[in-house]
Design an enzyme around this catalytic site. Sequence first.
Site, PDB file in Angstrom:
ATOM      1  N   LYS A  23       0.809  -1.284   0.041  1.00 21.88           N
ATOM      2  CA  LYS A  23       0.070  -0.011   0.081  1.00 21.88           C
ATOM      3  C   LYS A  23       0.845   1.270  -0.051  1.00 21.88           C
ATOM      4  CE  LYS A  23      -3.727  -0.150   2.333  1.00 21.88           C
ATOM      5  NZ  LYS A  23      -4.670  -0.234   3.621  1.00 21.88           N
ATOM      6  N   ARG A  93      -3.609   2.908   8.863  1.00 22.29           N
ATOM      7  CA  ARG A  93      -4.006   1.693   8.026  1.00 22.29           C
ATOM      8  C   ARG A  93      -2.866   0.904   7.978  1.00 22.29           C
ATOM      9  NH1 ARG A  93      -8.505   2.393   4.425  1.00 22.29           N
ATOM     10  NH2 ARG A  93      -9.252   4.689   4.269  1.00 22.29           N
ATOM     11  N   ARG A 559      -1.697 -47.871 -12.335  1.00 22.54           N
ATOM     12  CA  ARG A 559      -1.672 -48.851 -11.212  1.00 22.54           C
ATOM     13  C   ARG A 559      -2.683 -49.985 -11.454  1.00 22.54           C
ATOM     14  NH1 ARG A 559      -2.330 -43.136  -7.882  1.00 22.54           N
ATOM     15  NH2 ARG A 559      -3.769 -43.007 -10.034  1.00 22.54           N
ATOM     16  N   GLU A 754      11.220 -46.267  -4.823  1.00 18.95           N
ATOM     17  CA  GLU A 754      10.297 -45.901  -3.627  1.00 18.95           C
ATOM     18  C   GLU A 754      10.842 -46.447  -2.282  1.00 18.95           C
ATOM     19  OE1 GLU A 754       6.384 -47.361  -4.431  1.00 18.95           O
ATOM     20  OE2 GLU A 754       7.307 -48.821  -5.774  1.00 18.95           O
ATOM     21  N   ASP A 778       5.307 -43.634  -1.279  1.00 21.67           N
ATOM     22  CA  ASP A 778       6.268 -44.507  -0.619  1.00 21.67           C
ATOM     23  C   ASP A 778       7.600 -44.008  -0.082  1.00 21.67           C
ATOM     24  OD1 ASP A 778       4.259 -46.301   0.066  1.00 21.67           O
ATOM     25  OD2 ASP A 778       4.791 -47.746  -1.713  1.00 21.67           O
ATOM     26  N   TYR A 861      10.037 -35.637 -16.586  1.00 18.51           N
ATOM     27  CA  TYR A 861       8.679 -35.322 -16.509  1.00 18.51           C
ATOM     28  C   TYR A 861       8.093 -35.267 -15.243  1.00 18.51           C
ATOM     29  CZ  TYR A 861       7.506 -40.266 -16.942  1.00 18.51           C
ATOM     30  OH  TYR A 861       7.568 -41.815 -16.749  1.00 18.51           O
TER      31      TYR A 861
END
Length: 910
Positions: A23, A93, A559, A754, A778, A861
């Site tokens: 502000k 303020r 899965r 995992e 996991d 990815y």
Amino acid sequence: MTISRVNSFRNGGKEDAELLGGKGANLAEMTKAGLPVPPGFTITTEVCRQYYSSGCHMPAGIMDEVMRALVEVERAQERRFGSEDCPLLVSVRSGSVTSMPGMMDTILNLGLTDKTVEGLAKLTGNRRFAYDCYRRFIQMYGSVVYNIEGVHFERLLQQEKQLAGCAEDHQLTEASLKSLVQKFKLLIEVRAERTFPQIVKQQLQEAIEAVFLSWSSPRAKVYRKVHQIPDDQGTAVNVQSMVFGNMGETSGTGVLFTRNPSTGEPILFGEYLMNAQGEDVVGGTRTPCPIAELEVTMPHVYEELSLCAKQLELQYRDMQDIEFTVENGKLYLLQTRNAKRNARAALQVASDLVKEGLISKEEAVMRIDVQHLNHLLHRSLHAAADHSAIATGLPASPGAACGQAVFEADVADEWKRAGKQVILVRMETTPEDIHGVIAAEGIVTLRGGMTSHAAVVARGMGKPCVCGCETLQIDEEKQQLIANGFIIHEGDWLTIDGGSGQVIPGRIELQDANITPEMLQVLEWADQIRSMKVLANADSPSDARKAREFGAEGIGLCRTEHMFMSPTRVPIVQQMIMAEKEIDRQLALNRLLPMQRADFEDMFREMDGLPVTIRLLDPPLHEFLPNIEELTERKEALHTLDSEQADKDGELQELERMIRRVRELQETNPMLGQRGCRLGIMFPEIYEMQVEAIFQAVLRCLRDRVTVLPHIMIPLVGHVNELHFLRNVVDLVAQQVLGEERRNCPYKVGTMIEVPRAALTAGEIARSADFFSFGTNDLTQMTFGYSRDDAEGKFLTHYVENKLLPYNPFQVLDTEGVGKLIEMAVVQGRARNPMLTTSICGEHGGDYESIMFCQQIGLDYVSCSPYRLPVARIAAAQAHIRMNGAARQQHAQMLGTGEVQAEQSQEAAV
């Protein structure tokens, strides 16, 4: 110019936002641009931090600096602070670095006393106005500085209105307002055991301290936690000369958005109230008028406001949220900030600003709040759903929601923790209700407009909200909602549509929305920018279809155990698991083979030309075993039946066999038991069946000229020998099924990392792997030693709330521990196998901060659920931009130290 601890609006700008707060920085920018801003100054965030570090004491000398800065304001306004003849009033303020609308405190009309109020009355020639300001000031001061609950002041105000026979605050007479002033001062004496101060410097210091303290208020802490705002930022304090919207019918106040914050449409959007102050609009105590009506009532003000809006948009290159006041026909701007908007509007505005040449595609992508995008695909009322609204209010934040009606924020929070869905219904929300707003599926308020607290906060969170339902009534004693003959009790189901403003009794069927053209445009830009691919987790052809619709570049995780969850398949899987002889197990597998083949074939056809990563069976056995208690009950019930002895004996024997077998297979810790690759090694025929089904499906697709790219994932590998053994199984079955067609099917075999040991020995495992996919769910469980199902319900919340952990590691990737294992595995794996592809496919694949880490360590990815794909695509683009920006910054630093010139000189010499 150097920023001082108490800094005039004439100094500084947006580059100083860390000190001046958003502000204060914007007020400085507007002042320098020549816009009509009342003069004032900012006390910096550094002072706030010093205040807290010294045990909540004002830093030495700070009030002397404040009073010196106030002299400059007095000169500009030709008034004096504390004068009995020509008094200067100020507002105090908050102004945090990151916008936190409504979360901290404000005090208006500061500087009024029993003597200066008479001076204000003489100066303005309006005694009613002067005493209206005084009663407002005492009320705000009592609430903010002395922490007296607002309900006590409101009760006195309502009583006074009843005595005066009026409905609205602005209808109160001078006499009524004088009476309120005395009652409010007495209330402070009783509740706070203090006398309302008549020394204006004391008022100012106590107000500044109260604003600092509001930084650590419960509502501010909750808001910062939700929006991940650092606790150590602190808040600035802005002291600004008052201008008055409550001086009569040629004065007013309002809030203006330069574009529609719900749709992004490039038209002025907002509300105003005549003869009012700012808190009347944002507090929702009166229902305001649409900004378009200002063009009729005060055309010259509307025209000037429109020009200011255009100027500010060009200056900030973004949609603005402007607070303004009109005093006797003259326009003043009190603040501007980048406007909060819902996800739909954010995409529309970003797209439009690129087309208007104000920002680049990269800037447009960076401006999208990816957390916000989780709410982008707003649900709506199902087209075929039969419903009738009991009330219609203002469509404050789009989307539809269902929940059980509650009337208190605490109840909403409590019920949410108990697993219930709730709709919070309030007369109007206040910042103290923030925890209830967060807990609710949607919000309904009886008062307030499109810029009220409820509307702004709900839009910022992407929650449906309906405001200004004035036909509704709340009976607080009976905890019920009354509307047109309907009574909604606490706990009754309620449906709201924030896009149309409808409030509907009962639970109405909702439907998911489709991707909008604006979202497609921004996603297209993101895809052009990002370097990391985004794939989807999908366990069925319908999931694959949705994933492709949302832009997936393949299936990163299928899965297969989820394919067996249907009622028709579970008994066959149980038969296979319960088999004690290989021949019995093979019979069950023979029945599963055509089912699996059809599943895979449909998946391949949906993803024609894109990779499909299939994880072989990884079921914790307890998920598929028959319930031993149910088997025992059946056995006991059979004993009591009067049936043929032979049939009875045969069934009893089978039940006893099943009970014995279940006990044999039961595991103490199923998540670490005979699952994943261990199951495939102990019973190779299971994985052989799945691989055979995969390649039979490949053959069928190849005959129809469908391009198939199967990636076969071996789960839960902890030792290279496990992967080596099972890769041989895959290659052998592939040769048997595909034959000569094997050359036309470039399949890959890899593993899900995992188990911590797999990450630590990734170099060895990479010898037999074409890809690593990190199963971060996991891997997080095993690295922390937390059971995800138990930890989240028992102690993780406590850990996060008490800062033992910075966040829930199952939601945001733990880069310091789990992340180090991933990074180590990537480096070792690629050193052994340069062609190795790496990715993550746990829940973290759709989390913004986790995606940033994946970009940083160079993963190929991420894979996430279909509905999180838009988030992941935008986040991957933002990660790429951030990485490039960091690289450019590093390069610039090298230039500054002369390292690059030295390198270039050496290269030239060579």
